[in-house]
Write an enzyme that holds these catalytic residues in place. Structure first.
Site, PDB file in Angstrom:
ATOM      1  N   ASP A  36       0.608  -2.702  -0.763  1.00 39.20           N
ATOM      2  CA  ASP A  36      -0.669  -3.576  -0.919  1.00 39.20           C
ATOM      3  C   ASP A  36      -1.817  -2.875  -0.172  1.00 39.20           C
ATOM      4  O   ASP A  36      -3.021  -2.976  -0.694  1.00 39.20           O
ATOM      5  CB  ASP A  36      -0.661  -4.929  -0.349  1.00 39.20           C
ATOM      6  CG  ASP A  36       0.429  -5.712  -1.503  1.00 39.20           C
ATOM      7  OD1 ASP A  36       0.927  -5.248  -2.322  1.00 39.20           O
ATOM      8  OD2 ASP A  36       0.859  -6.635  -0.813  1.00 39.20           O
ATOM      9  N   GLY A  37      -1.812  -2.251   0.743  1.00 35.40           N
ATOM     10  CA  GLY A  37      -2.745  -1.607   1.647  1.00 35.40           C
ATOM     11  C   GLY A  37      -3.631  -0.571   0.447  1.00 35.40           C
ATOM     12  O   GLY A  37      -4.761  -0.345   0.629  1.00 35.40           O
ATOM     13  N   THR A  40      -1.029 -15.072   0.629  1.00 35.31           N
ATOM     14  CA  THR A  40       0.342 -14.405   1.029  1.00 35.31           C
ATOM     15  C   THR A  40       0.105 -13.291   1.967  1.00 35.31           C
ATOM     16  O   THR A  40       1.429 -12.463   1.909  1.00 35.31           O
ATOM     17  CB  THR A  40       1.073 -14.086  -0.128  1.00 35.31           C
ATOM     18  OG1 THR A  40       0.079 -13.146  -0.950  1.00 35.31           O
ATOM     19  CG2 THR A  40       1.279 -15.440  -1.122  1.00 35.31           C
TER      20      THR A  40
END
Length: 292
Positions: free
Chosen positions: A73-74, A187
């Site tokens: 996700d980074g 999230t």
């Protein structure tokens, strides 16, 4: 179709999957461009991939059709600062851990690329937030897909944060910090600090305190059409403000406004994928062994 591929540092275990990505792309009638950072990273591990390097200083809108990210996700958050308000859709192959944004499993590379090339997907439009102040500490990259966070330094005492909603006083927070999260970021860091999961199309943001001194302070969900203003006091020399993965050290008293960024990010969702299925898979809902 023109597809740009982006990634950061990799460990050796994922190199075969990265090679597979480019092998599969080469089988389709698409133009592939490698981001210069990825090209430099892979030069020693794979060698020359014989794809042109993307000129990241040129206008991407109207030139690149899809951005493909390799990582977690980074890595996806990095791409947000590259495509900005261009509307270019993004899909991520997950080489990280949880992968709420980069949701394609590395074992499904061929099927995912085939679906993208054949336009077998939908777009999941996500709202961003931005931060502004007189100092313009993040310049033109003052927007965030996940969250904007005010946080104390590791070696400092708790900080005091006065929050205002559309100019009206909301609350004063004493603690380690506060997370201003989009529904997408609900999230992420916010969730680990006790914040709620917010459905992406809820048009909401959430304020989640980090280790609040007052135990009656809880996360609050707000509509995303408001403006939040923060004034921070600290007994130490400075504190931190982060905008997704970008962090600035603030060493003076400053007032910050946080509101919607005015543009959205388009995530590619394959036809066998939905936000709810991602939640179930990533959080292992329904798989509690005590139920069987």
């Amino acid at each position: 179709m023109r597809i740009a591929v982006y990634g950061r540092q990799f460990n050796d275990t994922v190199i075969p999957y990265i090679q597979q990505v480019f092998d599969v792309l080469a089988q389709h009638n698409v133009e592939v461009y490698i981001h210069p950072q990825l090209q430099a990273t892979l030069q020693d591990q794979i060698g020359n991939l014989n794809f042109p390097v993307l000129d990241s200083t040129s206008e991407l809108k109207g030139f690149i059709d899809v951005f493909l990210t390799l990582g977690g996700d980074g890595t996806m958050l990095d791409v947000v600062t590259l495509i900005r308000d261009s509307g270019i859709p993004v899909i991520g192959i997950n080489f990280g851990r949880l992968g709420f944004l980069a949701s394609v499993n590395k074992d499904d590379i061929a099927a995912a690329i085939n679906a993208v090339v054949n336009h077998q997907f939908t777009l999941d439009s996500r709202e961003l937030i931005c931060i502004s102040s007189e100092a313009e500490i993040f310049g033109k990259d003052n927007f965030a897909l996940n969250d904007i966070t005010i946080h104390k330094r590791d070696d400092s005492a708790m900080i005091t944060m006065h929050a205002y909603l559309n100019g009206e006083f909301l609350n004063t927070y004493w603690g380690d910090g506060i997370i201003i999260s989009t529904s997408t970021g609900s999230t992420a860091y916010s969730l680990s600090c006790g914040g709620p999961i917010i459905y992406p199309q809820s048009d909401s943001i959430v304020l989640t305190p980090v280790s609040p001194h007052n135990l009656n302070v809880r996360p609050i969900v707000l509509p995303d059409n408001i403006t939040l203003t923060f004034e921070v006091q600290t007994r130490s020399a400075n504190y931190l403000i982060s905008c997704d993965s970008r962090t600035a050290v603030i060493d003076t008293s400053m007032k910050f406004d946080i509101r919607k960024a005015g543009f959205r990010l388009n995530l590619i969702r394959l036809n066998n994928e939905s936000y709810l299925s991602t939640l179930r898979n990533k959080l292992l809902w329904g798989l509690d062994a005590r139920n069987y």
